[in-house]
Design an enzyme around this catalytic site. Structure first.
Site, PDB file in Angstrom:
ATOM      1  N   SER A 203     -34.185   5.980 -15.375  1.00  0.00           N
ATOM      2  CA  SER A 203     -33.326   5.608 -14.254  1.00  0.00           C
ATOM      3  C   SER A 203     -32.669   6.889 -13.730  1.00  0.00           C
ATOM      4  CB  SER A 203     -32.254   4.620 -14.718  1.00  0.00           C
ATOM      5  OG  SER A 203     -32.837   3.444 -15.233  1.00  0.00           O
ATOM      6  N   GLY A 205     -31.739   7.320 -10.024  1.00  0.00           N
ATOM      7  CA  GLY A 205     -31.842   7.590  -8.590  1.00  0.00           C
ATOM      8  C   GLY A 205     -30.500   7.822  -7.940  1.00  0.00           C
ATOM      9  N   ASP A 319     -31.010   0.425  -0.470  1.00  0.00           N
ATOM     10  CA  ASP A 319     -31.128   0.331  -1.927  1.00  0.00           C
ATOM     11  C   ASP A 319     -32.008  -0.857  -2.324  1.00  0.00           C
ATOM     12  OD1 ASP A 319     -30.755   0.996  -4.619  1.00  0.00           O
ATOM     13  OD2 ASP A 319     -28.970  -0.245  -4.805  1.00  0.00           O
ATOM     14  N   ARG A 346     -37.341  -6.888  -3.574  1.00  0.00           N
ATOM     15  CA  ARG A 346     -35.897  -6.841  -3.383  1.00  0.00           C
ATOM     16  C   ARG A 346     -35.509  -6.977  -1.910  1.00  0.00           C
ATOM     17  NH1 ARG A 346     -32.585  -2.768  -7.310  1.00  0.00           N
ATOM     18  NH2 ARG A 346     -30.619  -2.572  -6.178  1.00  0.00           N
ATOM     19  N   TRP A 495     -29.625 -14.473 -12.091  1.00  0.00           N
ATOM     20  CA  TRP A 495     -30.049 -13.192 -12.657  1.00  0.00           C
ATOM     21  C   TRP A 495     -31.012 -13.403 -13.822  1.00  0.00           C
ATOM     22  CZ3 TRP A 495     -29.139  -8.233 -10.995  1.00  0.00           C
ATOM     23  CH2 TRP A 495     -28.195  -8.065  -9.974  1.00  0.00           C
TER      24      TRP A 495
END
Length: 596
Positions: A203, A205, A319, A346, A495
């Protein structure tokens, strides 16, 4: 009133300061009982994906989240009972699926513990506690799973390491330094075992880390190859990072993290991985299409070479990370069955793509599964979106857009059932953002500091229609490309990853009422529900031991799920939103009574 996310990020910083958990001079390995009879995990077993086991994060290389086990059916699922529960003793977001090999269960947790348990009884064999640095600070202190290969368990660390553990004792055998946590390259993803290599990406970014996927040799923990998701000079795609703009070398810290495990076609020998968001978030700070940000990429497993790609949207400014790899499914196209890729992204769109043996990925169709006001249309031939510029965030411009930065679907896995021909998507609609971007000239990129390129204090999260709910579960027929059924959960986000089974069931958790639910895979009817100790944001799995089918899930609220629930709960005026959800990790295992 639209709440600011600033308070949530302050909470995030507090969590990050605790991300290393207890400080250790070396890894702490507690052995209650050594595993004496262990079945090595071979490539043949991984390819076969026997439903008695759960050897890969999504159950098989194709990413289906499907178990062919049929002991638990639509007729008897209402009789499911807990057979054992094991507390992890840890807080924060538990996002890893239980991995099961011949009656042995492995679970990774926040703060990088790994537990080995008897899958029949829940009795502990051993616990490994990773020696993260005492001053480690990260955005998300979670783990999304381990890899099983031969007689080893491979666990990634928040400190950027990949660790090979003895499956029988939990003792660390070797370690590879994959990412530099001091510049933000920490690891949360589940590693993937493929033909003697362990694949993992960091991870980071939001810290200006240039994303990559690395293959480690499973035997000696040495690097086999590394492929960057943002191409450098001389590499195909580098021309899509234009030198014009605030920072001409934006590709060096362009994001594109690969923080969710990909999928694999063992016959064609092709990897399919998802690539995350660009960095900084605002696209006008890094002009160009920005390959391979927000893309699916096809790769050669021997060299790591990128041999094909499909970009869901260019110059990502929302994002809307494309980190979820598409499912490998044969689908109908023009009256023929073709090798396909199906995915809910997404950005709120379902995509049907075609995969060819050489790695080429072609566009077939795209349809929204939640409301998206930033895309005016998709090109019918290529799928390239035309943007509604009023909803594209830019520097020094106040912008609102839907879906929110958490997307129509985030990291939770969708599932495919080959018997129903449906893909089941855990989705969130009606959540939007409003922000004012800015470029901080004083922040040094890739320095371990926040590098989103915009003022988070100005980011607001709100419901587009306050009277409507958010979380839902949708069933899409992959051939008709239409919604077969939808279940709406009301005032909660969803989620939870999805599991579907040969017994005609869909399992899904992830809502703020803490319930694990079983749905009829064909109709969407709720057949069973059970309140867990905490909301489960990890994937449910199924396995079989001694002829008995089990359903397992790890509960434990935290990270983005908890943050978004808190901010939306504060804004709710209906009284329907459950604001306070208990935390604390627990492994739950269910089965039918013997006389069912």
């Amino acid at each position: 009133m639209r709440p600011s996310i600033y308070r949530l990020l302050a909470c995030s910083a507090a969590v990050a300061a605790l991300a290393s958990g207890p400080a250790h001079a070396q890894d702490l390995n507690r052995v209650n009982k050594e595993i004496t009879d262990y079945s090595p995990v071979t490539q043949e077993r991984l390819n076969k994906a026997d439903p008695s086991d759960w050897l890969l994060p999504k159950g098989n290389y194709q990413g289906w989240m499907y178990s062919a086990l049929k002991q638990v059916t639509t007729e008897n699922v209402a009789q499911l009972k807990p057979v054992w529960v094991y507390s992890t003793g840890l807080d924060s977001g538990h996002q890893a699926p239980p991995m099961v090999n011949d009656g042995v269960m492995f679970v990774s947790t926040p703060y990088n513990h790994v537990l080995a348990l008897d899958a029949r009884t829940g009795n502990l064999y051993w616990r490994y506690e990773h020696d993260n640095p005492a001053d480690l600070g990260v955005m998300h202190n979670t783990s999304r799973g381990v890899a099983l290969w031969q007689d080893r368990v491979y666990a990634a660390g928040l400190d950027g390491t990949l660790n090979a553990l003895d499956a029988k004792t939990g003792k660390r055998l070797c370690q590879a330094r994959i990412g530099d946590w001091e510049i933000g390259a920490y690891i949360t993803t589940a590693p993937m075992p493929i033909e003697g290599k362990i694949l993992v990406g960091p991870s980071g970014g939001e810290y200006g880390v240039r994303g990559f996927l690395e293959a480690m040799d499973a035997d000696d923990c040495q690097q086999a190859w590394r492929t960057y998701s943002v191409p450098g000079p001389g590499e195909p795609g580098h021309e899509t990072w234009l030198p014009e703009g605030p920072r001409p070398d934006a590709w060096k810290y362009g994001g594109g993290s690969m923080w969710v495990p990909g999928n694999y076609d063992p016959e064609a020998r092709r990897l399919y991985w998802g690539v995350g968001n660009g960095s900084p978030w605002l696209g006008d700070q890094r002009p160009g299409d920005n390959l391979y940000v927000a893309s699916a990429i096809a790769m050669d497993p021997d060299s790591g070479k990128i041999v094909g790609h499909y970009q869901y949207h260019y110059n990502d400014s929302w994002d809307w990370a494309g980190m979820s790899a598409p499912l490998l499914i044969d689908i109908e196209q023009d009256g023929k069955t073709v090798p396909g890729l199906v995915t809910a992204q997404r950005n709120g769109y379902m995509y049907w793509l075609q995969r060819d043996g050489d790695g080429t990925i072609g566009y077939l169709e795209g349809k929204p599964f939640v409301y998206n006001d930033a895309f005016a249309s998709l090109d019918p031939e290529t799928g390239r979106p035309t943007y509604n510029e009023d909803h594209v965030p830019r520097t020094d411009k106040t912008t609102s857009y839907c879906p929110s930065l958490w997307g129509g679907k985030n990291y939770p896995y969708e599932a495919y059932n080959p018997e129903t021909g449906m893909v089941y998507v855990p989705a969130n609609d009606n959540v939007c953002n409003k922000w004012t971007g800015f470029l901080d000239e004083d922040t040094e990129p890739a320095s371990g500091q926040w590098w989103a390129g915009m003022d988070l204090a100005e980011l607001e999260v709100y419901l587009r229609d306050p009277s409507r709910g958010v979380g839902k579960l949708e069933a899409w027929n992959v051939n008709t490309r239409e919604v077969a059924w939808t279940h709406e959960f009301g005032k909660t986000m969803n989620w939870g990853s999805v599991l579907t089974t040969g017994g005609g069931i869909v399992f899904n958790a992830g809502t703020n009422d803490r319930k694990l639910r079983a749905f009829d895979a064909k109709t969407g009817d709720v057949l069973w529900e059970f309140p867990l100790n905490s909301t489960a944001i990890s994937p449910p799995v199924s396995y079989e031991v001694d002829g008995k089918q089990y359903i397992a899930i790890v509960a434990g609220y935290g990270v983005d799920a908890q943050w978004t629930n808190s901010v939306l709960g504060e804004a709710d005026t209906s009284g329907e939103w459950i604001k306070d959800v208990p935390v604390g990790g627990a492994i739950w295992v269910f089965a039918l009574p013997d006389d069912a």
